[in-house]
Design a protein around this motif. Structure first.
Motif, PDB file in Angstrom:
ATOM      1  N   VAL A  26      35.936  54.231  43.777  1.00 16.34           N
ATOM      2  CA  VAL A  26      35.205  53.016  44.146  1.00 16.34           C
ATOM      3  C   VAL A  26      35.617  52.589  45.543  1.00 16.34           C
ATOM      4  O   VAL A  26      36.810  52.442  45.844  1.00 16.34           O
ATOM      5  CB  VAL A  26      35.475  51.882  43.144  1.00 16.34           C
ATOM      6  CG1 VAL A  26      34.806  50.582  43.609  1.00 16.34           C
ATOM      7  CG2 VAL A  26      34.978  52.276  41.760  1.00 16.34           C
ATOM      8  N   THR A  27      34.639  52.407  46.414  1.00 20.37           N
ATOM      9  CA  THR A  27      34.889  51.923  47.763  1.00 20.37           C
ATOM     10  C   THR A  27      34.000  50.716  48.023  1.00 20.37           C
ATOM     11  O   THR A  27      32.920  50.579  47.442  1.00 20.37           O
ATOM     12  CB  THR A  27      34.596  53.012  48.813  1.00 20.37           C
ATOM     13  OG1 THR A  27      33.264  53.520  48.597  1.00 20.37           O
ATOM     14  CG2 THR A  27      35.583  54.167  48.694  1.00 20.37           C
ATOM     15  N   GLY A  28      34.498  49.845  48.873  1.00 23.55           N
ATOM     16  CA  GLY A  28      33.730  48.642  49.159  1.00 23.55           C
ATOM     17  C   GLY A  28      34.446  47.751  50.144  1.00 23.55           C
ATOM     18  O   GLY A  28      35.253  48.231  50.966  1.00 23.55           O
ATOM     19  N   CYS A  29      34.164  46.459  50.075  1.00 22.78           N
ATOM     20  CA  CYS A  29      34.686  45.483  51.029  1.00 22.78           C
ATOM     21  C   CYS A  29      36.195  45.320  50.872  1.00 22.78           C
ATOM     22  O   CYS A  29      36.675  44.768  49.875  1.00 22.78           O
ATOM     23  CB  CYS A  29      33.982  44.143  50.818  1.00 22.78           C
ATOM     24  SG  CYS A  29      34.600  42.829  51.888  1.00 22.78           S
ATOM     25  N   VAL A  56      33.854  41.426  39.889  1.00 28.56           N
ATOM     26  CA  VAL A  56      32.823  42.419  40.196  1.00 28.56           C
ATOM     27  C   VAL A  56      31.485  42.002  39.579  1.00 28.56           C
ATOM     28  O   VAL A  56      30.424  42.177  40.190  1.00 28.56           O
ATOM     29  CB  VAL A  56      33.237  43.810  39.684  1.00 28.56           C
ATOM     30  CG1 VAL A  56      32.106  44.811  39.877  1.00 28.56           C
ATOM     31  CG2 VAL A  56      34.493  44.289  40.413  1.00 28.56           C
ATOM     32  N   ALA A  57      31.529  41.428  38.396  1.00 29.92           N
ATOM     33  CA  ALA A  57      30.303  41.023  37.715  1.00 29.92           C
ATOM     34  C   ALA A  57      29.496  40.028  38.535  1.00 29.92           C
ATOM     35  O   ALA A  57      28.263  40.031  38.507  1.00 29.92           O
ATOM     36  CB  ALA A  57      30.640  40.415  36.349  1.00 29.92           C
ATOM     37  N   HIS A  63      28.725  44.393  48.646  1.00 28.94           N
ATOM     38  CA  HIS A  63      30.177  44.514  48.770  1.00 28.94           C
ATOM     39  C   HIS A  63      30.667  45.893  48.327  1.00 28.94           C
ATOM     40  O   HIS A  63      31.833  46.216  48.497  1.00 28.94           O
ATOM     41  CB  HIS A  63      30.881  43.437  47.948  1.00 28.94           C
ATOM     42  CG  HIS A  63      31.197  42.204  48.728  1.00 28.94           C
ATOM     43  ND1 HIS A  63      30.270  41.549  49.489  1.00 28.94           N
ATOM     44  CD2 HIS A  63      32.374  41.517  48.897  1.00 28.94           C
ATOM     45  CE1 HIS A  63      30.830  40.515  50.069  1.00 28.94           C
ATOM     46  NE2 HIS A  63      32.099  40.474  49.738  1.00 28.94           N
ATOM     47  N   TRP A  64      29.755  46.683  47.729  1.00 26.23           N
ATOM     48  CA  TRP A  64      30.155  47.978  47.175  1.00 26.23           C
ATOM     49  C   TRP A  64      29.309  49.093  47.778  1.00 26.23           C
ATOM     50  O   TRP A  64      28.119  48.927  48.014  1.00 26.23           O
ATOM     51  CB  TRP A  64      29.983  47.969  45.652  1.00 26.23           C
ATOM     52  CG  TRP A  64      30.580  46.758  45.019  1.00 26.23           C
ATOM     53  CD1 TRP A  64      29.910  45.660  44.528  1.00 26.23           C
ATOM     54  CD2 TRP A  64      31.973  46.486  44.851  1.00 26.23           C
ATOM     55  NE1 TRP A  64      30.802  44.733  44.073  1.00 26.23           N
ATOM     56  CE2 TRP A  64      32.076  45.207  44.252  1.00 26.23           C
ATOM     57  CE3 TRP A  64      33.143  47.197  45.139  1.00 26.23           C
ATOM     58  CZ2 TRP A  64      33.305  44.626  43.928  1.00 26.23           C
ATOM     59  CZ3 TRP A  64      34.360  46.621  44.830  1.00 26.23           C
ATOM     60  CH2 TRP A  64      34.436  45.352  44.238  1.00 26.23           C
ATOM     61  N   ASP A  65      29.948  50.245  48.016  1.00 30.65           N
ATOM     62  CA  ASP A  65      29.216  51.385  48.566  1.00 30.65           C
ATOM     63  C   ASP A  65      28.260  51.986  47.537  1.00 30.65           C
ATOM     64  O   ASP A  65      27.262  52.605  47.911  1.00 30.65           O
ATOM     65  CB  ASP A  65      30.199  52.449  49.065  1.00 30.65           C
ATOM     66  CG  ASP A  65      30.970  51.968  50.287  1.00 30.65           C
ATOM     67  OD1 ASP A  65      30.495  51.029  50.957  1.00 30.65           O
ATOM     68  OD2 ASP A  65      32.051  52.522  50.560  1.00 30.65           O
TER      69      ASP A  65
END
Length: 233
Positions: A26-29, A56-57, A63-65
């Motif tokens: 998981v990749t993101g902000c 996350v919900a 914010h997420w790739d």
């Protein structure tokens, strides 16, 4: 089996349906989420903390790739926490996020398991008064926005002629009639579902004999509500 037991069974079936969803990086902000958060989200589902699941919900998709894949993997955790009152995130926001994640396009076993939860949760809600951890309005809003249709849920309610269902009906009417909100009622965090036409028509016909609220009988209000119900969404 009681409705509440059926709901727990449906939630367990949801877990099994999603069990094949494997972890992925998981990749993101990284401004909002620390590296340990991303690592936790990339690991076993059962080890992700409830606080992180809730975060996350509610988080915006960008914010997420890979937002759809992440939301899909977390769906059974999110939904279980939601219907048991432990998520502490706006129910309408969860509905909007599920729509954004494209849940209806997932494989049939996944979508069928989710639909079964919506059905059993709705029946359990109508079967209980005082209600569970999620109000009748928020429950109706979530399943309506998530599935894109209100009428099936109203039909189930109309067919459920029990004291609990009638008490829930009184609660909903008191809620949506406050300050005339029902004349322009939108559901969903982004107000994406215009509920007035369907809900008003239902209240004024299908279940009118079960509602004692005098505001539905006010001549001016009643005509105004009828006119609003006839307008296109």
């Amino acid at each position: 089996m009681s409705c509440s037991e059926q709901l727990m069974t449906a939630l367990d079936a949801l877990d099994r349906a999603f069990a094949a969803e494997s972890p992925f990086p998981v990749t993101g902000c990284t401004y909002c989420y620390a590296e340990q958060d991303l690592a936790e989200l990339s690991g076993p589902l059962r080890l992700i903390s409830e606080d992180l699941v809730a975060s996350v919900a509610a988080e915006v998709p960008d914010h997420w790739d890979d937002f759809p894949r992440l939301y899909r993997r977390l769906a059974p955790r999110i939904v279980r926490l939601l219907v048991t009152g432990r998520l502490h995130v706006d129910e309408e926001l969860i509905a909007s996020r599920l729509v954004q994640a494209g849940w209806t396009t997932w494989e049939p076993p996944l979508t069928e398991a989710l639909r079964d939860v919506w059905v059993t949760w709705w029946r359990s809600t109508l079967d209980t008064h005082p209600g569970g951890p999620v109000s009748i309005r928020d429950t109706l809003s979530l399943i309506t926005v998530t599935t894109g249709s209100m009428r099936p849920w109203l039909d189930t309610w109309a067919a459920t002629r029990t004291p609990a269902a009638d008490a829930q009906l009184a609660d909903l009417v008191d809620d949506v009639m406050f300050e005339g909100e029902i004349t322009d009622l939108h559901l969903g965090f982004y107000e994406e579902y215009h509920a007035t036409p369907e809900l008003l028509g239902w209240l004024l016909t299908d279940v009118r004999d079960r509602v004692t609220d005098p505001r539905l009988d006010d001549p001016y209000s009643r005509e105004h509500l009828r006119a609003t119900a006839r307008r296109p969404g």
